[in-house]
Design a protein around this motif. Structure first.
Motif, PDB file in Angstrom:
ATOM      1  N   LEU A  60      42.112 -12.835  10.967  1.00 34.33           N
ATOM      2  CA  LEU A  60      42.102 -11.485  10.221  1.00 34.33           C
ATOM      3  C   LEU A  60      41.200 -11.475   8.849  1.00 34.33           C
ATOM      4  CD1 LEU A  60      45.884 -10.831  10.205  1.00 34.33           C
ATOM      5  CD2 LEU A  60      44.332  -9.269  11.234  1.00 34.33           C
ATOM      6  N   THR A  61      41.096 -12.641   8.349  1.00 35.61           N
ATOM      7  CA  THR A  61      40.263 -12.988   7.162  1.00 35.61           C
ATOM      8  C   THR A  61      38.619 -12.699   7.586  1.00 35.61           C
ATOM      9  OG1 THR A  61      41.790 -14.421   6.148  1.00 35.61           O
ATOM     10  CG2 THR A  61      39.573 -14.420   5.222  1.00 35.61           C
ATOM     11  N   GLY A  62      38.448 -13.246   8.829  1.00 33.35           N
ATOM     12  CA  GLY A  62      37.048 -13.126   9.433  1.00 33.35           C
ATOM     13  C   GLY A  62      36.719 -11.788   9.876  1.00 33.35           C
ATOM     14  N   SER A  63      37.746 -10.927  10.171  1.00 36.00           N
ATOM     15  CA  SER A  63      37.505  -9.624  10.584  1.00 36.00           C
ATOM     16  C   SER A  63      37.166  -8.649   9.504  1.00 36.00           C
ATOM     17  CB  SER A  63      38.572  -8.729  11.234  1.00 36.00           C
ATOM     18  OG  SER A  63      38.824  -9.574  12.554  1.00 36.00           O
ATOM     19  N   LEU A  64      37.617  -9.058   8.291  1.00 38.74           N
ATOM     20  CA  LEU A  64      37.428  -8.121   6.933  1.00 38.74           C
ATOM     21  C   LEU A  64      36.048  -8.554   6.448  1.00 38.74           C
ATOM     22  CD1 LEU A  64      40.682  -8.558   5.319  1.00 38.74           C
ATOM     23  CD2 LEU A  64      39.814  -6.514   6.094  1.00 38.74           C
ATOM     24  N   GLN A  65      35.740  -9.484   6.692  1.00 34.38           N
ATOM     25  CA  GLN A  65      34.194 -10.108   6.246  1.00 34.38           C
ATOM     26  C   GLN A  65      33.476 -11.030   7.121  1.00 34.38           C
ATOM     27  OE1 GLN A  65      32.704  -8.851   3.124  1.00 34.38           O
ATOM     28  NE2 GLN A  65      30.971  -9.626   4.194  1.00 34.38           N
ATOM     29  N   PRO A  66      32.916 -10.327   8.338  1.00 29.38           N
ATOM     30  CA  PRO A  66      32.255 -11.129   9.399  1.00 29.38           C
ATOM     31  C   PRO A  66      30.972 -11.694   8.785  1.00 29.38           C
ATOM     32  CG  PRO A  66      32.392  -8.878   9.837  1.00 29.38           C
ATOM     33  CD  PRO A  66      33.066  -8.887   8.713  1.00 29.38           C
ATOM     34  N   GLU A  80      30.603  -0.707   9.398  1.00 26.83           N
ATOM     35  CA  GLU A  80      31.149  -0.793  10.891  1.00 26.83           C
ATOM     36  C   GLU A  80      32.683  -0.625  10.367  1.00 26.83           C
ATOM     37  OE1 GLU A  80      30.558  -4.208  13.032  1.00 26.83           O
ATOM     38  OE2 GLU A  80      28.559  -4.295  12.798  1.00 26.83           O
ATOM     39  N   SER A  81      33.200  -0.098  11.527  1.00 28.52           N
ATOM     40  CA  SER A  81      34.767  -0.077  11.418  1.00 28.52           C
ATOM     41  C   SER A  81      35.570  -1.351  11.422  1.00 28.52           C
ATOM     42  CB  SER A  81      35.247   0.944  12.766  1.00 28.52           C
ATOM     43  OG  SER A  81      36.640   1.265  12.518  1.00 28.52           O
ATOM     44  N   ILE A  82      36.414  -1.588  10.809  1.00 31.98           N
ATOM     45  CA  ILE A  82      36.770  -2.765  10.682  1.00 31.98           C
ATOM     46  C   ILE A  82      38.154  -2.462  11.287  1.00 31.98           C
ATOM     47  CG2 ILE A  82      37.865  -4.595   9.262  1.00 31.98           C
ATOM     48  CD1 ILE A  82      35.802  -3.941   7.223  1.00 31.98           C
ATOM     49  N   THR A  83      38.587  -3.558  12.293  1.00 32.89           N
ATOM     50  CA  THR A  83      39.829  -3.190  13.076  1.00 32.89           C
ATOM     51  C   THR A  83      40.691  -4.489  13.284  1.00 32.89           C
ATOM     52  OG1 THR A  83      40.996  -2.160  14.983  1.00 32.89           O
ATOM     53  CG2 THR A  83      38.608  -3.298  15.194  1.00 32.89           C
ATOM     54  N   ILE A  84      42.065  -4.514  13.469  1.00 32.38           N
ATOM     55  CA  ILE A  84      42.794  -5.701  13.988  1.00 32.38           C
ATOM     56  C   ILE A  84      42.745  -5.896  15.462  1.00 32.38           C
ATOM     57  CG2 ILE A  84      44.036  -5.746  11.838  1.00 32.38           C
ATOM     58  CD1 ILE A  84      46.368  -4.804  13.337  1.00 32.38           C
TER      59      ILE A  84
END
Length: 158
Positions: A70-76, A97-101
């Motif tokens: 989840l942390t990596g998805s917020l700031q790839p 980009e659209s950030i999604t879980i």
């Protein structure tokens, strides 16, 4: 980031944290009372509680993996800019980009965490049920042995 996206990340992280907390609490309680729990049960039955502990530990590991995803998805990593680039560029939200879980990087560890937690619960409940049944069988055997027996059977038991 949109408010609903932020809430989705918050709820996903909270769910993962709750499963980690429940897993560690179950492990802690069953280990704390293991003398009372395992001492009553027979050896073949106690293997299920050891498997449950291992699976709960896996659930905790998958939960940590989920939180990291989840942390990596917020700031790839590919979107990380240097300080100079970020100061020189304009903030245009249309380029984000659209950030999604819903990415596989989150779905896989979250799914594994949920499955391992459920498997650990099933093994723990199975252990509890078989322990109760074995206690009932032992008490029935004790009650049967206390009854008066026919003289011949008593002599055979001696």
């Amino acid at each position: 980031m949109k408010p609903n996206e932020q809430k989705a990340f918050d709820f996903a992280a909270d769910t993962s944290k709750q499963l980690i907390t429940l897993s560690t609490a179950i492990i802690t309680l069953t280990i704390t009372f293991s003398k009372d729990i395992i001492g009553v049960a027979n050896i073949s039955n106690s293997s299920s509680i050891f498997w449950a502990w291992g699976i709960f530990i896996l659930s905790v590991i998958f939960g940590i993996w989920t939180l990291m995803a989840l942390t990596g998805s917020l700031q790839p990593m590919k979107n990380v800019k240097t300080i100079e680039e970020s100061n020189s560029s304009t903030n245009d939200s249309s380029n984000e980009e659209s950030i999604t879980i819903n990415g596989l990087n989150v779905k896989i560890p979250a799914g594994l965490q949920i499955l391992s937690f459920i498997a650990g619960l099933i093994l723990t409940v199975n252990y509890g049920i078989t322990s109760i049944n074995s206690q009932k069988e032992e008490s029935q055997m004790e009650a049967f042995s206390k009854k008066k027996c026919v003289g011949i059977i008593k002599k055979l038991e001696w």
